[in-house]
Design a protein around this motif. Structure first.
Motif, PDB file in Angstrom:
ATOM      1  N   GLU A 133       0.939  -1.202  -0.030  1.00  0.00           N
ATOM      2  CA  GLU A 133       0.211   0.011  -0.192  1.00  0.00           C
ATOM      3  C   GLU A 133       0.846   1.388   0.033  1.00  0.00           C
ATOM      4  N   HIS A 151      -0.478  -2.187  -7.076  1.00  0.00           N
ATOM      5  CA  HIS A 151      -0.632  -1.833  -5.595  1.00  0.00           C
ATOM      6  C   HIS A 151      -0.539  -0.423  -5.310  1.00  0.00           C
ATOM      7  N   GLY A 152      -1.266   0.199  -4.549  1.00  0.00           N
ATOM      8  CA  GLY A 152      -1.269   1.512  -4.372  1.00  0.00           C
ATOM      9  C   GLY A 152       0.095   2.063  -4.237  1.00  0.00           C
ATOM     10  N   SER A 153       1.095   1.391  -3.705  1.00  0.00           N
ATOM     11  CA  SER A 153       2.720   2.106  -3.684  1.00  0.00           C
ATOM     12  C   SER A 153       3.325   1.890  -4.940  1.00  0.00           C
TER      13      SER A 153
END
Lengths: 393, 293
Positions: free
Chosen positions: B179, B244-246
């Protein structure tokens, strides 16, 4: 024009949902900010009508998510309805920063005496929100990670929010006249409330004008909403312009996959973002070019494999597919569903499958009677698909 | 093993039918799940585990060291805060896509309280051969001296499996989750591995996006143990979210080159693909053995 976004590009996660300017202004208006009178138009006739209704000079603003709209001709000023109509033809359908503009915000022209820039950003480096404030639109180098001199920056502790000390420093350092301080304080506190309430990653007013009548008006505003929070921001979901998404992206979203189109010809999918990226990298290392990133998520159901195959085939540039699955369940079941998905979709291009994992009882045997090629090694699977696609060419 | 105290008492948040299998696997692996908390529900038993309507009730009966949270994204904040306030020192958030503003609050509180948070979106941690606190498939692990940390679960499993198949065992595996805003980062985990007497070599399963790798690169030069890294996402375009958010490159930050350069400069051995990792690790063990001789 000053925008904090460009200075804070390193903190901007980019996965946030962007909200069009006219939508942000609606939100701000509902929450007690004054915004210029105006509405969105999609044709030159509508622009004429709106300009006539507003009366006097108007601003025409393209509604695209592009930085530096002013510099690329996305904002125009017209003195009367006729010239507004004429100018609007240069904005509707115009290609602005790789986006075709469809809507124009027609607004009353505000003459400002003074301008204020302020907003909030969720900085994922330090995992905290920051408050930014400036009275200058001086262009600082975009390479700077953090704003310097002219922009004031404050780290917000979630339990404290906006403190008196921050406000005091803003008043003194930005030279806010005593008669405006109460208003500015009110605006900052109000904007922070909206920022939190709407799960924003970015919310800025850039700028707010003190107009010649002594009123504070929002001239421009930007907002980005955290994707993860859309489930509790239902109103926001409805505001998003779905029309800008392509058919493949829409299907991916519907299936709960993440999809990014790339420039190559080898379709790639797998379970898990890291695994898929790694597979793309292997394709490149073997001399091929990945056509896409497609993650069906690590805890996928076998039903979703058919959707993934379907989705990859929607891209006519794909000449071969490599599937890389690391199983936490039964490899055999996954193998069977891949074979079923490929025959149901009548796949005519070469497919190489690599499955391995927890319960690997040699899925290779299952593929012997299919048209699909199996390999237990990632490197081998990838070099096979690259080689086959090159031969077919 | 000094990564985590032995015999942790585990509490599971939102112990529903969906997570029963994970709990059974944890128990079978030797982990002590002492209670479940299903907020608002009557006290009952799920798979032989007592579940309570709130944490207070659960804790009075049992005493808990570590909590694993499977709650809905909208309830993670409530449950994590409750856990931290109760003085539980480890929190594993398995739930994915938790609102970032909620994570900001959780992390801020955890930092103040000296609590270690893994996730959101973490598969958890496993002390190989002893206990596991999470959802990773334990059959791919074998006991040994390589510690693995990663941001993406299946790619890390892949790396672990390659090691196992090459006859190289692992001491532990920790998943940070993918994340955009999450608790422990690589450098926190590296510190645990550096202190751990069972760990001789460390493998980082990195991916583009964020600054976790770059921060770790500042700490690695003072470590005594060799570090190997795999960096996924060399072919990922800038400005796009890769699942993924990251996993997104914003300008140069978070890019493959930024991570590669930082890690190489820190003396990390970079692998080209998971299949190369066992070879690198083997050569590191040989070097070490030669040095000892």
């Amino acid at each position: 024009m000053q925008t904090f976004e460009k200075y804070l590009i390193s903190t901007y996660t980019g996965c946030a949902m962007k909200i069009a300017e006219y939508q942000v202004k609606q939100i701000l208006k509902v929450n007690g900010f004054k915004v210029p009178a105006g509405r969105v138009a999609v044709s030159k006739e509508e622009v004429y009508d709106l300009a006539a209704r507003i009366g006097g000079p108007v601003a025409l603003k393209a509604q695209v998510f592009v930085k530096g709209k002013m510099n690329i001709g996305g904002i125009k000023f017209a003195g009367d309805p006729d010239s507004a109509k004429e100018m609007s033809t240069e904005l509707i359908g115009a290609n602005l920063g790789d986006t075709i503009n469809k809507k124009i915000l027609v607004e009353e022209y505000i003459e400002s005496k003074k301008e204020f820039y302020f907003g909030f950003v969720l900085d994922r480096r330090i995992r905290k929100n920051i408050l930014l404030f400036s009275v200058s639109d001086e262009d600082v180098s975009a390479d700077k990670i953090y704003p310097t001199n002219s922009i004031l920056k404050f780290l917000i502790k979630p339990e404290h929010g906006i403190t008196k000390e921050m406000l005091k420093k803003i008043f003194i350092d930005a030279g806010i006249e005593p008669e405006h301080r109460k208003k500015i304080q009110e605006f900052i506190l109000k904007l922070y409330k909206i920022f939190i309430k709407f799960d924003a990653e970015l919310l800025e007013i850039s700028p707010m004008a003190l107009d010649i009548n002594g009123e504070f008006v929002v001239l421009d505003a930007k907002m980005k909403i955290d994707d993860n929070a859309l489930f509790r921001q239902e109103r926001m979901t409805r505001l998003e312009d779905e029309e800008d998404k392509g058919a493949i992206e829409l299907k991916a979203a519907k299936n709960g996959f993440s999809y990014v189109r790339l420039k190559g010809d080898i379709g790639v999918f797998g379970n898990g973002a890291g695994l898929v990226m790694e597979t793309m990298d292997e394709v490149a290392r073997a001399g091929g070019k990945p056509a896409n990133f497609l993650n069906i998520t690590s805890d996928f159901s076998t039903d979703s494999i058919s959707d993934a195959v379907d989705l990859i085939l929607m891209d006519s540039g794909v000449k071969g597919i490599v599937i890389n699955i690391f199983c936490c369940g039964q490899c055999i079941d996954v193998a069977k569903s891949i074979i079923a998905a490929c025959s149901a979709n009548k796949v005519k291009i070469p497919v190489v499958v690599r499955i391995d994992g927890n319960n690997n009882k040699d899925p290779g045997n299952i593929f012997k009677n299919s048209n699909l090629i199996y390999s237990s090694s990632i490197k081998d699977a990838v070099s096979k698909i690259v080689e086959i696609v090159r031969l077919v060419e | 093993m000094s990564i985590i105290v032995k015999n942790q008492k585990i509490l599971v948040y939102n112990l529903t039918e969906k997570v029963v299998d994970y709990c059974k696997q944890m128990k079978a692996y030797g982990s002590r799940i002492v209670a479940g908390v299903n907020p608002g529900e009557e006290k009952h038993k799920v798979a032989g585990i007592n579940t309570f309507g709130d944490l207070k009730e659960a804790r009075e009966f049992t005493g808990v060291d570590l909590a694993i949270i499977f709650s809905d994204p909208g309830h993670v904040l409530r449950d994590a805060v409750e856990t931290i306030m109760a003085g539980i020192k480890w929190v594993v958030i398995v739930t994915e896509q938790v609102p970032l503003q909620d994570m900001v609050k959780i992390i801020s509180l955890a930092e103040k309280s000296g609590v270690r948070v893994l996730g959101a979106g973490s598969a958890g941690l496993i002390i190989v051969g002893e206990q596991k606190f999470g959802v990773m498939p334990d059959a791919i692990f074998t006991k040994g001296n390589v510690a693995v940390a990663g941001k993406s679960d299946t790619l890390s499993y892949e790396v672990v499996y390659q090691l196992t198949r090459s006859g190289i065992g692992q001491s532990a595996y920790i998943d940070l989750g993918g994340e955009a805003v999450s608790g422990m980062r690589f450098q926190n985990v590296l510190q645990l591995f550096e202190r751990d007497e069972d760990t001789k070599v460390i493998v980082m399963v990195c991916q583009i996006g964020g600054i976790s790798e770059e921060l770790a690169a500042k700490y690695i030069p003072v470590m005594t143990k060799p570090v190997v890294a795999l960096i996924a996402g060399q072919t990922a375009p800038a400005g796009k979210k890769m699942g993924h958010g990251s996993a997104i490159i914003a300008k140069e930050e978070g890019s493959f080159n930024s991570k590669y350069n930082a890690l190489v400069k820190a003396g990390v051995h970079i692998a080209k693909g998971p299949e190369e990792i066992p070879h690198i690790v083997k050569s590191l063990f040989t070097q070490r053995a030669n040095r000892v001789l």
